[in-house]
Design a protein around this motif. Structure first.
Motif, short mmCIF file in Angstrom:
data_model
loop_
_atom_site.label_atom_id
_atom_site.label_comp_id
_atom_site.label_asym_id
_atom_site.label_seq_id
_atom_site.Cartn_x
_atom_site.Cartn_y
_atom_site.Cartn_z
N ARG A 3 65.02 24.47 -20.62
CA ARG A 3 66.20 24.20 -21.43
C ARG A 3 66.26 25.08 -22.67
O ARG A 3 67.28 25.14 -23.34
N ASP A 251 57.00 22.43 -15.85
CA ASP A 251 58.20 23.23 -15.66
C ASP A 251 57.82 24.53 -14.94
O ASP A 251 56.70 25.02 -15.10
N TYR A 295 55.11 23.13 -29.14
CA TYR A 295 56.11 22.16 -29.58
C TYR A 295 55.67 21.36 -30.80
O TYR A 295 56.33 20.39 -31.17
N ASN A 300 56.78 17.33 -26.63
CA ASN A 300 58.07 17.35 -25.93
C ASN A 300 58.05 16.22 -24.92
O ASN A 300 57.58 16.37 -23.79
N ALA A 301 58.52 15.06 -25.36
CA ALA A 301 58.43 13.85 -24.53
C ALA A 301 59.16 14.01 -23.22
O ALA A 301 58.72 13.50 -22.18
N GLN A 302 60.28 14.70 -23.22
CA GLN A 302 61.06 14.87 -22.00
C GLN A 302 60.27 15.61 -20.93
O GLN A 302 60.43 15.36 -19.73
N ALA A 303 59.41 16.55 -21.37
CA ALA A 303 58.60 17.30 -20.43
C ALA A 303 57.22 16.68 -20.22
O ALA A 303 56.40 17.21 -19.46
N GLY A 304 56.94 15.55 -20.90
CA GLY A 304 55.64 14.91 -20.77
C GLY A 304 54.55 15.62 -21.54
O GLY A 304 53.37 15.49 -21.21
#
Length: 321
Positions: A3, A251, A295, A300-304
């Motif tokens: 992203r 990712d 980060y 980056n919680a969305q990516a773990g």
């Protein structure tokens, strides 16, 4: 991570990368002219003048009333033909056909935009890029709905019932490699192993890798034979990211398509900016990035990704322009 790999402004994303839009197909206009101005049928009497690489001058012929997408080559360049997969440097000008006013211009922004030449581009934009030649200026007329979707583009002042004129200057193009190209190098002692499927990296093996030492590390597993990447360039890469001892990548692009973004310009995490500038096109790089260069404490919680995680990346540099 993916992203953060978009260099295009949010305003331009729908019109360039509109694969998710339900857009009509494009009916091509004329196949080009060597003139530096145009007012052909595709342009409904609009006259466009000026040199490619400089902001165009547009003389409107009243309100632009269109029902379909059409394109016309205003100036035909004598450079290479742009093919699927090329990385293309462009200037983009957009006008509102209802108000006859400029809505957006990269010339005002003071920088070009690099986009991938792909059959997956929004059909409104595709004919202005694919199979055209470098040095060309191509104009497209379309409805706002075809260009941006049912809502138009309020941020540009373009309503869903408006029409648009899009002018694309094709400044340069770069061929994108299919895979790393160069000489293999011994892996450093700190690096995890790679799990691969042909040229694609599918994961990282940390079974023999030492614990992270908190330093930003990088090395070429394949030393590319292309040009050195410079700060501010747009690079095209395949990549895979995995935290230390992670069970799977958080990712990757190998199963999708390469990503393009500005390097050394704050468009990606600091660890990428600091390690990929100076590498060579064609290289396969392995990176170890501590939290401070990734980060940060927030992770980056969305990516773990936790704020204490060290990130490991494999990055194949396929093009730079």
């Amino acid at each position: 991570m993916s992203r953060r790999l978009r260099r295009l402004p949010v305003l331009l994303l729908p019109i360039v990368l509109g694969a998710s839009l339900v857009a009509c197909g494009s009916d091509s206009g004329s196949d080009g002219s060597d003139s530096d101005s145009s007012s052909g049928d595709a342009l409904h009497g609009i006259t466009i003048t000026g040199d490619v690489g400089k902001a165009p001058k547009v003389d409107w012929n009243g309100k632009l009333d269109v029902s379909k997408t059409d394109s016309e080559v205003v100036t035909k360049g004598d450079g290479d033909k742009i093919a699927e997969g090329d990385q293309v440097v462009t200037h983009i000008w957009i006008g509102n056909g209802a108000t006859q006013k400029q809505a957006y211009s990269t010339y005002d922004e003071g920088q070009t935009q690099t986009i991938p030449a792909s059959s997956d581009l929004n059909p409104v934009f595709k004919d202005a890029v694919l199979d055209q030649t470098v040095g060309s200026r191509v104009a497209v007329t379309a409805t706002a709905a075809d260009a941006f979707g049912e809502s138009g583009n309020p941020d540009m002042g373009i309503g869903n019932k408006d029409s648009v004129l899009i002018i694309v200057d094709l400044i340069d193009s770069t061929k994108v490699l299919d895979a790393p190209q160069g000489k293999e190098q011994p892996a450093p002692s700190w690096a995890p192993g790679l799990t691969t499927d042909g040229d694609k990296v599918t994961g990282l093996d940390f079974s023999k890798a030492p614990k992270p030492n908190g330093k930003l590390l990088s090395a070429a597993l394949i030393e590319g034979d292309g040009d050195v990447v410079k700060k501010g360039q747009t690079i095209t890469v395949n990549y895979l990211g995995q935290v230390y001892k992670g069970a799977k990548p958080f990712d990757e692009s190998y199963s999708k398509s390469p990503a393009s973004f500005a390097i050394g310009a704050g468009a990606v995490i600091p660890g990428w900016d600091k390690t990929l500038v100076g590498a060579k096109v064609g290289s396969r790089m392995i990176l170890a990035i501590p939290p401070a260069e990734g980060y940060g404490d927030q992770g980056n919680a969305q990516a773990g990704i936790k704020g204490t995680d060290t990130l490991y990346f494999v990055v194949d540099i396929l093009a730079a322009s």
